[in-house]
Enzyme design. Structure first.
Site, mmCIF file in Angstrom:
data_model
loop_
_atom_site.group_PDB
_atom_site.id
_atom_site.type_symbol
_atom_site.label_atom_id
_atom_site.label_comp_id
_atom_site.label_asym_id
_atom_site.label_seq_id
_atom_site.Cartn_x
_atom_site.Cartn_y
_atom_site.Cartn_z
ATOM 1 C CG HIS A 197 -8.537 0.835 3.837
ATOM 2 N ND1 HIS A 197 -9.444 1.527 3.969
ATOM 3 C CD2 HIS A 197 -7.603 2.137 3.781
ATOM 4 C CE1 HIS A 197 -9.531 1.948 3.620
ATOM 5 N NE2 HIS A 197 -8.607 3.019 3.426
ATOM 6 C CG HIS A 227 -2.250 6.296 4.898
ATOM 7 N ND1 HIS A 227 -2.065 5.030 5.261
ATOM 8 C CD2 HIS A 227 -2.845 6.646 4.203
ATOM 9 C CE1 HIS A 227 -2.198 4.290 4.344
ATOM 10 N NE2 HIS A 227 -2.701 5.628 3.389
#
Length: 762
Positions: free
Chosen positions: A115, A64
């Site tokens: 998200h 990420h």
């Protein structure tokens, strides 16, 4: 010192202890690191890492944060940028968000991020903190946030778990964005069973600033002070980047709910105003928001981007939970926090602004000339690293990839279903379908007009915001992606996503200027998924070069798969365009009686991957052909027609084809039209069904005042772009009248279009 504090002090893993106990086991696998990555950390340090160092490397080397599987491909966005594409680019890839010059000393910063994993685990907080995080990226560039958007993808509309996700995610986006006072001006809502175990929750924010107000994330100037301000640090979000967002879901693993952040929009609203006053007073030298990886990210990136090092005393961090270990403090992704670098002479001014806004702060340390990031805990060194090895020089993987073995079979399976005999019923079926139905149930939960600068918002093709009240200068933004197209051909799918967003911005009347993207894929450890990713990046980079719009930044979200089932490759592309005056924007619906309705572009038999095929359970063949030179010409026509007052309404053709566009344009203001298809069918050698449901690209429908028809046709002729008069606006007949085929009252069309989401979600 209390007994608890003393116990914690003597159980802290210091650098000295690491040197003395080289064989001590550390939980590297539980933090998401591989064995080879753990060994490499030891090689970098020349010893085993401390617990705090391990925590930092684990989050900063996560997929990420580090883009370790994707950066070898993402370099194309920089390699393929021409000098002409850089003309309006003030800040590009590598900062918190890109910044684009829009004229008159004004600049706009925008970015889209994901998200996804947090929103599946905890829908409300996952979605809410997605909005909060992207807004802080915008603040950290020195800008005032002015709008947000939310491209969303859910599983099957009738699946039992979809309602949980839809209710929670929509409420989280609305609850956070509305509380911040930011208009939500656009996005997407898509339903497809492939996203059942991995919904995609992407969030975009846009901010405005003057050129001189741009702020960058670096820590320079030996002796300058480092300060953490905003909310206190808690136990929420620990390991969010490394454990939650950087691996696939697996039912055999423990709950990931503690890794989801918890947001407080009212604290963020105060933080926005506080930061803007700091910028106006010029009391910060560098600033960084705390999102993924928390303090680990802020300290290492600020130091790595600066010209020296940094010394931090971690015990100065204000905590919500006093039981947190140093590693947990470094990994925590608690929201509404910022880190800044302040010169000694500005400390008093900084503190005065903090006090005025009642924002808590703690002085953590200072910038040094050592080239090292040193973090202490109660005077004991627990981190001693070169910050670049944490923030920028992490592992880079050239993952193996190959074209999927099943793709030839899928591409050969073209859509060849029997055509409907009742076109009227087919249009109603399409407009009531989950993906083409009205999204008012969602968007009515968002404030679209707060701040008073929204000029267009959904259901129009692009969101439009005024930047300068005096001149009317403004921007338009659209986000688009079609996962079915990308499944059939990821290279073309990426190009089609860019083309649609580019076309939507031009349809509103704005000149397309720049791109941000959020690339959502399955596991990079699957060679077929990795091929999809590589082809997507190649396609998007090539298309950006051809259209002349640079990628300014974005996000990669991998591991969007559950039980070995990956989502369709879904490259969400956001395009930003600029208006000289938003008063000239073009809405997506017609209003004036007697105006001529024209179709720009050519229609072909292109139904593979279409909404009509999707409605009938088919996914195969090849996506529509794309001609980017034609897209540039179409965009120029739309922008010039809008600027010169030649058109009063415009809508691009994409999902759902002409049937969807005519329906949406009529429903936009409740005004009917008479449409003739015979000349179109004869010109393009197609039947009426294909004319209505094909998803051929490079097309738009416009409403032209009678007084402007000559000028409009002259413009299209001069550019050699096909256009055809297909109808007329009819205010007296509240129906969509396809002459020779059917007459569909708008009340019936509206009932079908608006009833789907309330029927499923209440």
């Amino acid at each position: 010192m209390t007994a608890e504090a003393m116990s914690r002090k003597f159980n802290i893993d210091t650098v000295a202890n690491a040197e003395a106990t080289p064989g001590q086991d550390l939980p590297w696998a539980a933090l998401g690191l591989t064995e080879s990555e753990y060994r490499r950390i030891g090689e970098i340090l020349g010893r085993r890492p401390t617990g705090a160092e391990l925590a930092m490397y684990s989050v900063m080397w996560s997929e990420h944060c580090s883009y370790k599987s994707s950066k070898v491909h993402l370099r194309q966005f920089g390699d393929k940028v021409t000098d002409a594409m850089k003309e309006h680019l003030l800040v590009g890839i590598g900062e918190n968000a890109g910044v684009v010059d829009i004229g008159d000393g004004w600049a706009v910063t925008f970015k889209v991020e994901s998200h996804n994993h947090p929103s599946f685990v905890e829908p409300y907080q996952g979605a809410a903190t997605g909005v909060g995080g992207i807004v802080r990226d915008i603040i950290s560039m020195g800008a005032r946030p002015v709008a947000v958007m939310d491209p969303l993808r859910f599983g099957a509309i009738d699946h039992p778990d979809t309602a949980r996700l839809v209710h929670g995610i929509v409420a989280g986006i609305g609850g956070y964005g509305n509380s911040l006072g930011l208009p939500n001006i656009g996005g997407e809502v898509v339903f497809d069973a492939v996203y059942q175990g991995n919904p995609l929750v992407n969030a975009l924010a846009v901010g405005v600033l003057r050129h001189e107000d741009i702020r960058l994330a670096n820590a320079s100037g030996t002796g300058n002070r480092v300060v953490l301000f905003g909310a206190r640090t808690g136990g929420d979000g620990i390991g969010g980047a490394s454990v939650l967002a950087s691996e696939s879901f697996d039912s055999s693993k423990p709950s990931k709910r503690p890794a989801v952040q918890v947001g407080d929009p009212f604290a963020e609203k105060v933080l926005i105003e506080c930061c803007l006053e700091l910028f106006k007073a010029s009391v910060v030298e560098g600033i960084q928001d705390l999102g993924a990886a928390g303090i680990s990210c802020a300290t290492s990136e600020l130091a790595s981007n600066g010209d020296g090092g940094m010394h931090v005393e971690l015990t100065n961090v204000l905590l919500r939970d006093p039981s947190l270990t140093p590693g947990e403090i470094l990994m925590s992704e608690s929201q509404e926090r910022m880190m800044a670098v302040v010169t000694p002479e500005n400390v008093t001014a900084f503190e005065a602004i903090m006090d005025r806004w009642a924002v808590e702060y703690s002085w953590l340390g200072e910038v040094t000339d050592t080239g090292r990031l040193i973090i202490e805990w109660d005077g004991e060194t627990i981190v001693d690293v070169d910050p670049r090895t944490v923030a920028h020089d992490g592992p880079v993987y050239e993952r193996p990839y190959h074209r999927p073995s099943w793709l030839d079979r899928v591409q050969a399976d073209a859509f060849d279903a029997e055509q409907p005999t009742d076109l009227r019923a087919a249009v109603l079926e399409l407009m009531a379908s989950p993906n083409m139905c009205s999204k008012d149930w969602v968007t009515d939960q968002f404030d679209r007009y707060v701040q008073g600068n929204t000029a267009l918002a959904m259901p129009d093709d692009a969101g439009v915001v005024r930047v300068d009240e005096e001149t009317g200068l403004g921007v338009a933004i659209s986000t688009d992606a079609n996962g079915r197209y990308s499944y059939l051909d990821p290279y073309e799918g990426a190009r089609l996503a860019l083309a649609e967003a580019y076309r939507n911005v031009a349809t509103s009347g704005a000149e397309p200027l720049a791109v941000s993207d959020c690339l959502n894929f399955g596991s990079p450890e699957d060679p077929e998924v990795m091929w999809q990713f590589a082809e997507t990046v190649r396609g998007l980079a090539d298309a950006c070069q051809e259209l002349g719009v640079p990628v300014t930044g974005g996000n990669v979200s991998l591991y969007n798969q559950t039980g070995g089932v990956a989502v369709h490759p879904t490259p969400v592309v956001g395009v930003l365009g600029v208006f000289d005056d938003v008063a000239r924007r073009t809405p997506s619906g017609w209003r004036e009686d007697g105006q001529a309705i024209y179709l720009l572009g050519t229609t072909k038999d292109e139904l593979d991957g279409s909404e009509w095929a999707n409605l009938h359970g088919h996914l195969g063949g090849r996506p529509p052909a794309l001609d980017l030179a034609a897209e540039k010409t179409l965009a120029a026509i739309l922008v010039n027609c809008s600027r010169d007052g030649m058109i009063d309404a415009a809508h691009d053709l994409s999902e759902g084809g002409l049937a969807a566009v005519l329906s949406e344009m009529a429903l936009r203001f409740g005004v009917g039209a008479r449409i003739g298809l015979d000349e179109l069918c004869e010109r393009d050698r197609i039947d009426a069904f294909t004319a209505l449901f094909s998803e051929s690209q490079g097309r738009a429908v416009v409403a032209v005042p009678r007084s402007e028809e000559v000028r409009y046709n002259d413009m299209c002729t001069a550019r050699n772009y096909p256009t055809l008069r297909i109808g007329v606006v009819d205010t007296e007949n509240e129906a969509l009248d396809l002459q020779g085929y059917f007459n569909l009252p708008l009340d019936q069309l509206r009932e079908a279009h608006q009833g789907t989401l309330p029927r499923h979600f209440g």
